[in-house]
Scaffold this motif. Structure first.
Motif, short mmCIF file in Angstrom:
data_model
loop_
_atom_site.label_atom_id
_atom_site.label_comp_id
_atom_site.label_asym_id
_atom_site.label_seq_id
_atom_site.Cartn_x
_atom_site.Cartn_y
_atom_site.Cartn_z
N LEU A 3 0.83 -1.20 0.00
CA LEU A 3 0.00 0.00 0.00
C LEU A 3 0.87 1.26 0.00
O LEU A 3 0.57 2.24 -0.70
N LEU A 4 1.95 1.23 0.76
CA LEU A 4 2.86 2.38 0.79
C LEU A 4 3.54 2.59 -0.56
O LEU A 4 3.79 3.74 -0.96
N MET A 5 3.84 1.50 -1.26
CA MET A 5 4.43 1.62 -2.60
C MET A 5 3.47 2.37 -3.53
O MET A 5 3.88 3.27 -4.28
N ILE A 6 2.19 2.02 -3.47
CA ILE A 6 1.20 2.66 -4.34
C ILE A 6 1.03 4.13 -3.96
O ILE A 6 1.01 5.02 -4.83
N LYS B 107 3.75 11.40 -8.22
CA LYS B 107 3.13 11.69 -9.52
C LYS B 107 3.94 11.10 -10.67
O LYS B 107 4.25 11.77 -11.67
N LEU B 108 4.30 9.83 -10.51
CA LEU B 108 5.07 9.15 -11.54
C LEU B 108 4.17 8.79 -12.73
O LEU B 108 2.98 8.49 -12.54
N PRO B 109 4.70 8.78 -13.94
CA PRO B 109 3.88 8.55 -15.15
C PRO B 109 3.59 7.07 -15.40
O PRO B 109 3.84 6.54 -16.48
N PRO C 163 11.79 0.81 -13.82
CA PRO C 163 12.84 1.69 -13.29
C PRO C 163 12.34 2.65 -12.22
O PRO C 163 13.13 3.17 -11.44
N TYR C 164 11.03 2.90 -12.18
CA TYR C 164 10.50 3.84 -11.19
C TYR C 164 10.56 3.27 -9.77
O TYR C 164 10.51 4.02 -8.79
#
Length: 490
Positions: free
Chosen positions: A60-63, A70-72, A85-86
């Motif tokens: 949940l913390l990863m999400i 605000k990663l694409p 890679p993110y």
């Protein structure tokens, strides 16, 4: 008669209620317990609930971190596939949050342990078990709210506030192990502590196994559902302790205000150190100090190996997460069987002394770590767990040895200070073993296992010294002294 607190050796003794003797002319209802269980069901429920939620909280913390940065990418898809890679940006941030959360949850209860040990020896063990369970219930409620609202991931640290106020698992297990020591005859103490240890590992195993399946049953609200089920388990554990676990410290007359005032009496800290580390006749103090040190070394080896086990298995045997999860579940199951079977065969049936048994357990642990570190195929890790399985009985045996070196009325002080000392071990283990693994992963990744084997070998030798000391020390000295004191007070 002396009005000081006394211990009830029988957990089903209902001749005392609320600290007052009951009318002996009336029939006393006694509750039959399956296998004589007392706090063990509560331990199982609490551990299953906390581990079931813990395994999903990191995901949940990863999400939430992905959304916060605000990663694409589609952050919710990280539940089932790699973020590519993110993840190199996400994982360090999540790891930092986890470190702060761990410190926030453990340091205040560790300080609290210096006060609650002496307090529980006078006012009872049940508050030490009930208060942390209340904390976990509120913790899961806050986690549900954290899931619902769009909050920054760092706010998850605040969900641990109830654990800081009411006490964490450290306080809960201090109370549970003190209670078991209070109500268990000396000849059964090792087995009772081993049974509690087995319930602890069984709760971890069931929680780890059940979490993914329960999560999949609620596709839209999986996190809230699992946190809610964990909350329900802690409520059940609370009710088990409240209604089905009679207090072991009897004849205590004190108001709530007096109990709260006594809780923060600084004199209790001085009394705790005096009792645990002060001079005693014979070899009781050096034996106690050796066992405390050995317990810390054992925990350091276990926590350190676990912190690098997946990296080791992935590097040397190319295991994926699923293969490693199967191994962890198998290792837990082997450990449960080893703890229970070892104490039943060697301690309960064969009546062997605790000290040589613990020494033998550390020898098996040493062999297990050597097999794991030197093996050149994945099945060696399973063999390592099988060989070291009986080594799991060292933990309850060490508690029984410590309990035998101090009067029963002071056992809370000893178990509390041990809990406080071991608080820093997981952090020290993660730092030291990560450093060792990072510097040996390309040349000899099994070095972490050999280091754990060395720590186990030191523990084995130390227990050998304790075996020799026991030959010159009367293990019943405190029992006789307490009997004489009780006789003088009549």
């Amino acid at each position: 008669m002396d009005s000081s607190p006394v211990l009830s050796e029988d957990p089903t003794d209902y001749n005392f209620r609320d600290g007052q003797p009951q009318d002996q002319s009336k029939p006393v209802m006694r509750r039959k317990r399956f296998l004589g269980l007392t706090v063990e069901p509560a331990i199982f429920l609490a551990m299953m609930g906390s581990n079931m939620s813990g395994i999903l909280l990191t995901n949940l913390l990863m999400i939430k971190t992905c959304e916060y940065m605000k990663l694409p990418i589609n952050c919710t898809e990280m539940e089932s596939q790699s973020g590519g890679p993110y993840e190199k940006q996400i994982q360090p941030y999540v790891a930092t949050i986890g470190m702060y959360k761990l410190i926030f949850e453990t340091v205040p209860p560790a300080v609290m342990s210096f006060f609650i040990g002496s307090w529980s020896d006078t006012y009872g063990r049940k508050p030490l078990m009930l208060a942390p369970l209340i904390g976990y219930c509120f913790n899961f409620l806050l986690l549900i709210l954290f899931t619902w609202f769009n909050l920054a991931p760092m706010y998850v640290i605040l969900t641990s506030t109830p654990l800081v106020i009411f006490g964490s698992s450290m306080i809960f297990f201090t109370g549970a192990f003190c209670y078991i020591t209070d109500v268990s005859p000396k000849e059964d103490l090792s087995f009772r502590l081993a049974l509690a240890e087995g319930m602890l590992y069984l709760g971890i195993l069931c929680g780890n196994t059940a979490a993914p399946y329960l999560f999949s049953l609620f596709p839209s609200h999986g996190y809230e559902a699992v946190f809610g089920i964990s909350l329900g388990m802690c409520v059940c554990a609370f009710l088990c302790v409240l209604f089905f676990t009679p207090e072991s410290i009897k004849n205590v007359e004190a108001s709530l205000g007096q109990r709260l005032k006594a809780l923060f009496d600084y004199k209790q800290v001085a009394d705790l150190f005096r009792v645990c580390f002060g001079h005693h006749e014979g070899y009781s103090r050096p034996i106690r100090l050796i066992i405390v040190a050995v317990s810390m070394l054992s925990l350091l080896a276990m926590e350190g190996t676990l912190s690098t086990a997946f990296l080791f298995a992935r590097n040397k045997f190319s295991w994926d997460v699923k293969q490693f999860s199967i191994y962890v579940d198998a290792a837990l199951l082997i450990n449960i069987v080893g703890v229970l079977l070892g104490t039943v065969i060697f301690s309960k049936w064969a009546k062997l002394p605790n000290e040589p048994l613990s020494c033998f357990g550390y020898f098996l642990k040493c062999c297990g770590y050597l097999i794991g570190g030197l093996g050149n195929a994945g099945w060696y890790l399973y063999l390592s767990s099988a060989v070291g399985g009986f080594g799991g009985m060292t933990s309850p045996l060490n508690r029984a040895i410590m309990a035998d070196t101090i009067p029963k009325k002071d056992i809370g002080k000893l178990f509390a200070i041990v809990s406080a000392f071991v608080t820093a071990i997981p952090i020290v283990a993660a730092l030291s073993y990560t450093f060792l693994y990072n510097n040996t992963m390309s040349t000899f990744p099994g070095a972490v296992y050999l280091f754990s084997a060395a720590l186990s070998a030191v523990s084995c030798v130390a227990l050998g010294v304790v075996v020799i000391m026991r030959k010159f020390y009367n293990p019943h000295a405190y029992t006789l002294a307490e009997e004489n004191d009780n006789h003088d007070n009549i």
